[in-house]
Motif scaffolding. Structure first.
Motif, short mmCIF file in Angstrom:
data_model
loop_
_atom_site.label_atom_id
_atom_site.label_comp_id
_atom_site.label_asym_id
_atom_site.label_seq_id
_atom_site.Cartn_x
_atom_site.Cartn_y
_atom_site.Cartn_z
N ILE A 1 0.83 -1.20 0.00
CA ILE A 1 0.00 0.00 0.00
C ILE A 1 0.87 1.26 0.00
O ILE A 1 2.08 1.19 0.08
N SER A 2 0.19 2.40 -0.06
CA SER A 2 0.85 3.70 0.09
C SER A 2 0.09 4.48 1.15
O SER A 2 -0.89 4.00 1.71
N THR A 3 0.49 5.72 1.39
CA THR A 3 -0.17 6.53 2.40
C THR A 3 -1.61 6.89 2.03
O THR A 3 -2.40 7.22 2.90
N THR B 1 -3.72 4.80 1.06
CA THR B 1 -4.54 3.66 1.48
C THR B 1 -4.59 3.67 3.00
O THR B 1 -3.58 3.53 3.66
N ILE C 1 2.09 -5.99 6.02
CA ILE C 1 1.74 -4.75 5.35
C ILE C 1 3.05 -4.14 4.87
O ILE C 1 3.94 -3.86 5.67
N SER D 1 4.34 -0.90 3.20
CA SER D 1 3.94 0.45 2.85
C SER D 1 5.10 1.13 2.12
O SER D 1 6.20 1.24 2.66
N SER E 1 6.14 3.93 1.80
CA SER E 1 6.16 5.27 2.35
C SER E 1 7.13 5.32 3.53
O SER E 1 7.61 4.30 3.99
N LEU F 1 3.90 5.81 8.89
CA LEU F 1 2.98 4.69 9.09
C LEU F 1 1.67 5.13 9.73
O LEU F 1 0.90 4.28 10.19
N HIS G 1 -1.02 5.97 8.55
CA HIS G 1 -2.20 5.55 7.80
C HIS G 1 -2.61 4.11 8.11
O HIS G 1 -3.57 3.60 7.56
N ILE G 2 -1.87 3.48 9.03
CA ILE G 2 -2.14 2.09 9.42
C ILE G 2 -2.45 2.07 10.91
O ILE G 2 -1.60 2.41 11.73
N ASN H 1 8.09 -0.52 6.11
CA ASN H 1 8.01 0.72 5.36
C ASN H 1 9.34 1.00 4.68
O ASN H 1 10.24 0.18 4.71
#
Length: 154
Positions: free
Chosen positions: A52-54, A56, A72, A74, A76, A79, A81-82, A96
């Motif tokens: 995912i990215s930020t 999401t 996960i 990411s 990015s 973190l 956004h998680i 990440n």
């Protein structure tokens, strides 16, 4: 492991790297919107992990039904956004890319330094009004002979 990428254009080099390490990557269908909400929850329950990215957002409800370890990835630095619920933290491994944009950030800083020293924005604004450089608030500055740099990270 099988990873689902919310990107339909995840870099082929990254896919090759994962495949060479025994993993499979399923890409979001080309041209389809990136999954959100309940669809993310379904994907997290179906696959071993998500890429995912930020943009999401994985809130606590996404993890409510998992019963085995999920990964996960990411793409990015941050973190935030998680949001993993406390009771599921042992089942979720998050990775990440903390230094992924360090070159880009430094390049943007230098671009902004040049833009400011040369008064690009002000010059564009007065030019669009049909005025000339005599209307600049101050004369643009040369960088020749000066020392500039970027200190810090993140």
């Amino acid at each position: 492991m099988i990873f689902y990428s919310v990107f339909d254009d995840f870099p082929s080099e990254a896919i090759t790297l994962l495949k060479n390490n025994g993993h499979t990557v399923i890409l979001n269908k080309k041209g389809c919107p990136r999954p959100q909400g309940e669809e993310l929850k379904r994907l997290l329950n179906k696959y071993d992990g998500l890429i995912i990215s930020t943009s999401t957002k994985l809130d606590e409800s996404c993890f409510s039904e998992i019963g085995s370890i999920r990964f996960i990835l990411s793409v990015s630095i941050g973190l935030d956004h998680i949001k993993v619920p406390v009771e599921k933290k042992g089942l979720v491994k998050i990775f990440n890319a903390p230094i992924s944009n360090r070159v880009s950030v430094a390049e943007h800083v230098f671009g902004l330094i040049i833009s400011l020293s040369k008064s690009f924005n002000e010059a564009r604004n007065i030019s669009s009004k049909g005025l000339d450089k005599t209307h600049l608030n101050e004369k643009p500055h040369d960088l020749f002979g000066r020392s500039i740099g970027v200190i810090g990270c993140g």
